[in-house]
Design a protein around this motif. Structure first.
Motif, PDB file in Angstrom:
ATOM      1  N   ASP A 115      20.064  51.497  32.959  1.00 36.82           N
ATOM      2  CA  ASP A 115      19.776  50.188  33.012  1.00 36.82           C
ATOM      3  C   ASP A 115      20.757  49.344  32.255  1.00 36.82           C
ATOM      4  OD1 ASP A 115      18.346  48.183  34.233  1.00 36.82           O
ATOM      5  OD2 ASP A 115      16.658  47.846  32.433  1.00 36.82           O
ATOM      6  N   THR A 116      21.988  49.637  32.428  1.00 34.03           N
ATOM      7  CA  THR A 116      23.027  48.765  31.758  1.00 34.03           C
ATOM      8  C   THR A 116      24.012  48.188  32.652  1.00 34.03           C
ATOM      9  OG1 THR A 116      22.974  50.530  29.695  1.00 34.03           O
ATOM     10  CG2 THR A 116      24.567  49.006  29.725  1.00 34.03           C
ATOM     11  N   ASP A 117      24.435  46.823  32.395  1.00 34.99           N
ATOM     12  CA  ASP A 117      25.239  46.232  33.181  1.00 34.99           C
ATOM     13  C   ASP A 117      26.547  47.221  33.049  1.00 34.99           C
ATOM     14  OD1 ASP A 117      26.180  43.670  34.688  1.00 34.99           O
ATOM     15  OD2 ASP A 117      27.941  44.030  32.937  1.00 34.99           O
ATOM     16  N   ARG A 118      27.316  47.250  34.121  1.00 32.48           N
ATOM     17  CA  ARG A 118      28.452  48.196  34.243  1.00 32.48           C
ATOM     18  C   ARG A 118      29.425  47.611  33.218  1.00 32.48           C
ATOM     19  NH1 ARG A 118      32.395  50.313  39.049  1.00 32.48           N
ATOM     20  NH2 ARG A 118      33.333  51.576  37.961  1.00 32.48           N
TER      21      ARG A 118
ATOM     22  N   GLU B 206      29.631  54.150  36.087  1.00 33.00           N
ATOM     23  CA  GLU B 206      28.798  53.199  37.005  1.00 33.00           C
ATOM     24  C   GLU B 206      27.532  54.003  37.192  1.00 33.00           C
ATOM     25  OE1 GLU B 206      29.931  52.738  40.836  1.00 33.00           O
ATOM     26  OE2 GLU B 206      29.061  50.743  41.132  1.00 33.00           O
ATOM     27  N   LYS B 207      27.716  55.114  37.190  1.00 30.52           N
ATOM     28  CA  LYS B 207      26.337  56.030  37.491  1.00 30.52           C
ATOM     29  C   LYS B 207      25.440  56.110  36.020  1.00 30.52           C
ATOM     30  CE  LYS B 207      23.264  58.662  39.523  1.00 30.52           C
ATOM     31  NZ  LYS B 207      22.227  57.933  40.708  1.00 30.52           N
ATOM     32  N   LEU B 208      26.138  56.077  34.877  1.00 28.71           N
ATOM     33  CA  LEU B 208      25.337  56.152  33.423  1.00 28.71           C
ATOM     34  C   LEU B 208      24.723  54.790  33.310  1.00 28.71           C
ATOM     35  CD1 LEU B 208      24.291  57.113  30.850  1.00 28.71           C
ATOM     36  CD2 LEU B 208      26.900  56.802  29.977  1.00 28.71           C
ATOM     37  N   ALA B 209      25.472  53.768  33.712  1.00 28.43           N
ATOM     38  CA  ALA B 209      25.060  52.132  33.670  1.00 28.43           C
ATOM     39  C   ALA B 209      23.716  52.054  34.490  1.00 28.43           C
ATOM     40  CB  ALA B 209      26.334  51.334  34.056  1.00 28.43           C
TER      41      ALA B 209
END
Lengths: 77, 77
Positions: free
Chosen positions: A36-39, A29-32
């Motif tokens: 700026d990426t949808d989870r 979730e944090k990397l998403a």
């Protein structure tokens, strides 16, 4: 797991992202969020299901604070 | 030419493809053919106008018979 040919290359990218993310103690979730990426999209990237673009690869590399070439190490070794 | 930020990264990729192609004495048409890419699309890639996918990057690297990480050298140096 047996992987071969071109699929190998695509399949290798996502798990490499996951591997580095986990080494850094980041949640998916944090990397998403950082990239700026949808989870759910991030999940599919990590599973090697998405043919990511150059821009998205840079967003992920930047979020992980690594040189983008490190994301290719698995498939090149 | 002044390039900066994220655009730098996208802009660097295409010219690197072109540079390596020319070093190998390949025409743009030939590289397009070898990498299964439409010729006009290849032109836009080399001009940094297209956000290429991982699959396309591998097709180009394979056609040039180089390790894909070499296509990132300009933007990493």
């Amino acid at each position: 797991m047996v992987i071969r040919g071109d699929n190998n290359k695509l399949i290798a990218f996502g798990p490499k992202v996951r591997e580095i993310r986990k080494l850094q103690g980041l949640s998916q979730e944090k990397l998403a969020e950082l990239s700026d990426t949808d989870r759910s999209y991030m999940g599919r990237i990590e599973r090697g299901e998405k043919n990511v673009t150059l821009t998205k690869m840079y967003q992920i590399a930047d979020a992980l604070e690594i040189n983008i070439v490190k994301l290719f190490k698995v498939s090149e070794e």
